[in-house]
Motif scaffolding. Structure first.
Motif, mmCIF file in Angstrom:
data_model
loop_
_atom_site.group_PDB
_atom_site.id
_atom_site.type_symbol
_atom_site.label_atom_id
_atom_site.label_comp_id
_atom_site.label_asym_id
_atom_site.label_seq_id
_atom_site.Cartn_x
_atom_site.Cartn_y
_atom_site.Cartn_z
ATOM 1 N N VAL A 234 23.172 46.742 -9.991
ATOM 2 C CA VAL A 234 23.389 45.452 -9.349
ATOM 3 C C VAL A 234 24.438 45.464 -8.248
ATOM 4 C CG1 VAL A 234 22.650 44.235 -11.417
ATOM 5 C CG2 VAL A 234 25.081 44.622 -11.024
ATOM 6 N N GLY B 189 24.482 47.156 -5.669
ATOM 7 C CA GLY B 189 23.823 47.283 -4.361
ATOM 8 C C GLY B 189 22.483 46.556 -4.408
ATOM 9 N N PRO B 190 22.472 45.228 -4.318
ATOM 10 C CA PRO B 190 21.289 44.426 -4.647
ATOM 11 C C PRO B 190 20.053 44.711 -3.798
ATOM 12 C CG PRO B 190 23.024 43.063 -3.673
ATOM 13 C CD PRO B 190 23.619 44.400 -3.938
ATOM 14 N N LYS B 191 20.247 45.175 -2.582
ATOM 15 C CA LYS B 191 19.077 45.386 -1.733
ATOM 16 C C LYS B 191 18.184 46.513 -2.241
ATOM 17 C CE LYS B 191 21.240 43.575 2.400
ATOM 18 N NZ LYS B 191 21.833 43.877 3.706
ATOM 19 N N ARG B 192 18.785 47.459 -2.959
ATOM 20 C CA ARG B 192 17.997 48.581 -3.455
ATOM 21 C C ARG B 192 16.923 48.109 -4.441
ATOM 22 N NH1 ARG B 192 23.192 52.260 -4.964
ATOM 23 N NH2 ARG B 192 23.543 50.368 -6.191
ATOM 24 N N ILE C 24 15.608 45.081 -4.717
ATOM 25 C CA ILE C 24 14.617 44.218 -4.086
ATOM 26 C C ILE C 24 13.577 45.049 -3.346
ATOM 27 C CG2 ILE C 24 14.360 42.445 -2.288
ATOM 28 C CD1 ILE C 24 17.026 41.258 -3.449
ATOM 29 N N ALA C 25 14.033 46.158 -2.740
ATOM 30 C CA ALA C 25 13.092 47.027 -2.035
ATOM 31 C C ALA C 25 12.046 47.642 -2.959
ATOM 32 C CB ALA C 25 13.862 48.123 -1.307
ATOM 33 N N LYS C 26 12.419 47.785 -4.239
ATOM 34 C CA LYS C 26 11.515 48.469 -5.166
ATOM 35 C C LYS C 26 10.709 47.503 -6.041
ATOM 36 C CE LYS C 26 13.162 52.643 -4.163
ATOM 37 N NZ LYS C 26 12.336 53.655 -3.507
ATOM 38 N N VAL D 218 18.821 40.969 -14.441
ATOM 39 C CA VAL D 218 18.456 40.757 -13.052
ATOM 40 C C VAL D 218 16.979 41.062 -12.848
ATOM 41 C CG1 VAL D 218 18.896 41.496 -10.681
ATOM 42 C CG2 VAL D 218 20.808 41.148 -12.253
ATOM 43 N N TYR E 42 13.101 38.487 -12.111
ATOM 44 C CA TYR E 42 12.178 38.656 -10.981
ATOM 45 C C TYR E 42 10.721 38.883 -11.393
ATOM 46 C CZ TYR E 42 15.820 39.119 -7.363
ATOM 47 O OH TYR E 42 16.842 38.877 -6.479
#
Lengths: 239, 239, 239, 239, 239, 239, 239, 239
Positions: free
Chosen positions: B137, B139-142, B144-146, B169, B173
């Motif tokens: 968590v 580095g949240p963008k990682r 979301i990319a996956k 988290v 989603y």
């Protein structure tokens, strides 16, 4: 020479606290009688101190407030926060001066009483406060919508129970110290806040520090101390 | 009539397990001698069972593998997962048939051994597996990319140590059951995985279930069981 | 447009961290191979990041350091702190600018490794650091002699094991946020730092916040973040 | 030959206790009916014993006291301490004889009930007692002002909740055995006194010994035993 | 005017300790290098202090002892206790003076190292010590045979692991303060001394106080402090 | 063929229990409504079973007892034990037959409710029971006076709270299995019986086995099972 | 008159134990030197006692065994159980006499060392023993196949780690006291046997009593004591 | 474009939840006022969401239900489950479509409230549910009689307190994922469900996953998610 402390019937009130610690002594209401709280608060008001008491239930508050208001007309009780405060009349501060800014976030609505205690404390320290509720990790879009308010603060207080994951997530988004407050919200293996406290202690975000379970007061106090130093620096008064 | 169990020197090997529980008995290698593991694995291979052992250190594996390979040429050892497997020769499955899909995520690279144990187990159950590493968590963008890879799975395994926030988290989603595996990664108040375990038990995401600390095997097994039922249903074979 | 993260063999290195969080990603060395640490550090150095790794034992450090020094000649290893750092060549900062100030105190000499980790981290954040050793409460005059150094700081880190009483005592003397680090120093009912951690969580001093057991890194980081904001405000750059 | 014990309906009252242990048996009121407490106290009074009961709530006390006062006119109830005592008429002790001296300190006003239990117990043992309230570590000047009273004692009892740091601080100032009593005062991670108890067990001061949480009685008893031996020695009666 | 402390490379040695606390500072050897222990001990010897170090393993002791013996010829190492002591040459004390008396009991032979640490410490405080081994409750006649030695002491130290019942039993027989030392002897639910510690904290005997698990040093120190006061009183020197 | 169980509205009553387990099923009253207890008890009485219910508060008992007495006139409620029993009319047993003997001891009078539950259970199993109260270790002569009664039993139940030392002491005196029952009597670090439970688990006496905290029922049941086997053997009926 | 105990260098060997407790003193090898074990064992052999030592590692055993065999030729070491025994030459017991019967069950093969310790102890008490391995609840048919052997015993010892469910299941099938031994087998939240211990303490089967984690010795001892009483009763020798 | 969330006075209601997570947001009633629950439920009903609230006591339910029924006539309160639901009018689903199947088992009748919460949740997810009560391990024949109902399910929820052994036993019989719910049923060392939770975490059955203590909701939710995917796959709608 100033007094160091005043000896009441069953308490030694620290008068040197503001000088030493930046803010005056706060009255911890738990386990004190209404009478004892009143006595200490009046002793402070008399000496020009902005009296502030936490953990005061509404029954005690009703018994104390009228007496305080006689001496400090702006005294009030916040029922959700369970705090009692008797602000001293203060000269308007120079509008050109920057005031510290604090953001307080809650994971869920049940965390509100702790967040309110933090908010009252932060206001008492002289900071501007924004309170953002109900942005827990199960609904991620809610937090992202509110992030700009958070990034703008000098210190962030994050209040969360259950697994206490919110401070880690917030911490991953901002360049601000995050003061995490575990709450006793939850059931079963939440163990009255232990799960949240351990989660926060082990946060993978590097900027997360932790205070005691339900310790809204401490979080507000530490945030206020940080905000004050930043504001003083901005105003050219840092030591 | 089939045998129910076979009595070896110091173990009663359950032969009816696949019939009862969907998959055959797995050998828990901890505390067993290389000799005992070999004996049980060979008894299984002999009866056409896809032998699979977990918690086998590399020294024991070296002692056992050659013997297994004599009977089951595709037998292999995964050193990161510490698993030993002797897949039975299997007829190519009908390419028109759907196979279950499992996604496995790790919060950090130190969680890999547990994730690999889960992956080997899930493969043994016959599922397709995708492994996504290092999406913690902080580095949240990682993550979301996956996410698209995750949403596509029948079951998700999330492996995390420290505060164990990742399953919450992820759970927020996706519409997929999340099997959370706390790991003993961390220090201090991580208490060898207790903090992560408690965090996961108290997840505010409703679709998170938990297995034992470092129990990659159990997560892979339960995920495999779910994936198998979904695949069987899709193939028109659900009971 | 900048990269958000770089995908190495077994890690996703967060490149957007400094932008989001104020400082770049730190490499947590525990459980990573020397090779993995080297790979991440070099990827950072290449992108102009001041690479910093914690929990690196001396054996790994010996294997990594020469390669780092080829690219970053000022790279060094602090054996007591167990940290590895490859400072980027930096333009001399304007001598007229104020830098943040951090004081780090230890209760006893056995707390030094944790304090050194905090010190290295705080230096990496760009702050000035003063380290004061061995001022535990059993010899009260020692602390009092050193107080002026503490009062002058923007943030104080107090490192203590056993009963962890020092942060409370320090907190009672200063108007500075106190970041308490419990250490695993002690025996018996110290329970590897639990006693100190609980003591600090329950501190009667209002300005004490807590980080994980032995988490010198986190304390240095949070202190650095506070000091940076104060310095930026003093330099007229607060957001 | 003296009786060893007397067999009441549901208790075996130890009559040999004073001979063996220095003081007579004390009645632990918790979980006993008013009737049972009365029966035991009267059996003691009848045999010339200075009856003393702890953990007696005010309702039970009201039911028992009148009956005791018929036989022991100086009997009284201390509502804060929740103790009931029926002092035997005693010949004035020789004014030339030294009596033991005990100092009892509290960290905060909420610790008073436990301190009062200790005080009543110490008085019952025959010692002189001084009670010093509200000298917690957050206001260090208060303790220092009271130190001379502490240094003069034969034993010191320190009563504190929360992080329980006061005994360590006191222990660092005096050459007297310090009996630390953790109290259940506090919230959250105070865990009903566990944090204070662990803090005291791990005290870095060498002269600190610990009794059970809220065990004012035991601290007063042990302090009384020490004071008695010192006084007897001073009076030339040590064994 | 005397020095308060001396500042060595990594330690502030408290020179005022004997004046304040009755005995000089003791060196806690755990986590200190042989070099650091040597440096502190020599600084003490130089100032006429009876240097005493605990938790010194035999390897460190071998490295240090020869250097100490050059300055303090009577210096010695007790391998069971793991203590190192450099007694100062002392004038023969007046044979007419009473010395304090301490009895140390162990429940089993495995408790001996802790008992020996207590014994060395008590000797260093100047008391006479009797050590009684292996009188655990499973063989009740053994304790009863040794009781006269116990009743004669000024303070009793009882060292026990497992369920830690011995202090309660001893406490029921004597009019002497009992300092209970839980040891980490035992297995399973002994939890490294927690079971014994809790047992001792909850002792139904009123005269039992407790120190940390395996804290032979603290028990010997507190017992020595009591014995010293009794002896001083007997010698007409009580304050 | 006999029924195995009977399906009531919300319970499956096990009718085969006596055959399998030696005694019939006991009704655990906690969390059951008066109505549910009545329904199960009547179903048992109807089938000739000696109905027995534990953890029944007096309010429920008043509601149930009259209905039971219509079918089982000897039914009664023990208010201290909180048990309800409806003994079946039984043919006088042959006076020549030996009955099992059980001794039940309590450390203090507060342990009585648990001891009474054990006593009622043991009586229900058909044993003779002697109850010995208030023989805790602080008054050692009391136990020794009662030992002959204990040595004569087939099984001993020892009920104790606080430090739970009594079973160890009893175990050191007798050649009889000792079933230890920790009680929740105590305060502070007694932790509701945990301290006593751990003490008993770690007993240095080899003949001590343990049941759950406050589990008078289980102790009485296991003691009754042992006593029954010994009596059957004596009567020539052992299997 | 017989000796009560013999005083060796560092132990008081209890010679009256068999008279008081039914069996002689057992030597707990942990933390004793080979020399101490040898000394005690020889003192026992000399007095005609069947010496038995537990927790003896193979290195110590090799050092001791030859000396014992000189005096007691049937002395032997069981490496799995880690026990050392020197059976006294005994007159053949009357074949008409019934001997007690004990069944020992393990949940898995890793529980064997604890089960072997129980078996050696039970044999030393003079009982007949049957050992049934690997009948854990995951393969229910295995237990059912072995039940007749269990029902025939005077006492059952059930050895299990992980969740410790086996004693409950066994307890539901038999009319025999079940002595449950939690083992430290398992990982993660097994917490070295705590999970199993708690499971067994809370067993819903009424006939389950519990001993310490890994305490095969205690289980074997208590089972032996029960079996001995049943056998004595059957032989007409019950007291 | 759809709304992501709606901002009420003190809550941010997640409207995107069903899209993201498969089911809409559930209202956790604990710590919310009747007013807040009503407001959120009405906001959901207005948007066509099947509103569902857990942990609602009967007093709050009485205050809310009438208002809900005005908008959603089929709204009802389940008093045992403490859930409130306002099902939306739904078009009859195609009878040819398969619906998911869930079996819920309880160990004892006291576990019913948790099982009912699971049942209501599972029904809300659209699954068919069978509830099987009182099949705890002490009466093994009861479970075996009900097994066919269990084997037929897509997911099994097992609700048990005390030692929590039932999931392991069920898990050993079926090829279905078992979601274990520890309950706070029990006393003493059950520690409010901790013993059951640990037992389930350590289950030797590979198909057992665990949710929080008393978390009937989470178990019903996860089971519903699995059942939904299997049904969708069977109906040819799996993604």
């Amino acid at each position: 020479m100033t007094e160091d402390f005043v000896e009441l019937e069953d308490a030694l009130v620290d008068l040197d606290r503001e000088n030493r610690c930046g803010f005056s002594e706060v009255i911890y209401g738990e386990g004190k009688t209404a009478d004892a709280i009143r006595r200490i608060a009046l002793a402070q008001i008399e000496r020009g101190i902005d009296a502030f008491a936490t953990r005061v239930d509404s029954e005690k508050a009703s018994a104390i407030l009228p007496d305080l208001q006689k001496r400090a007309p702006r005294a009030y009780y916040n029922q959700v926060a369970r705090t009692l405060r008797a602000p001293k009349p203060r000269a308007e501060s120079d509008p050109a001066l920057r005031r510290g800014k604090i953001a307080i976030l809650t994971a869920g609505t049940s965390d509100l009483p702790v967040a309110e205690e933090a908010r009252e404390t932060a206001l008492w320290t002289g900071a501007d406060v924004v309170l953002i509720q109900d942005v827990g990790v199960a609904g991620p879009k809610r937090l992202i919508a509110k992030l700009p308010l958070v990034k703008d603060a000098d210190a962030v207080v994050v209040v969360a129970g259950m697994e206490g994951a919110l401070p880690s997530v917030v911490g991953g988004y901002v360049a601000v110290p995050v003061i995490a407050v575990p709450t006793s919200v939850g059931y079963g293996a939440a163990f009255g806040g232990i799960a949240a406290m351990l989660g926060m202690m082990n946060s993978c975000a590097s900027n997360v520090v932790v205070v005691n379970i339900d310790a809204g007061f401490k979080a507000g106090y530490a945030a206020g101390l940080i905000a004050k130093r930043v504001a003083e620096a901005a105003n050219g008064r840092a030591r």
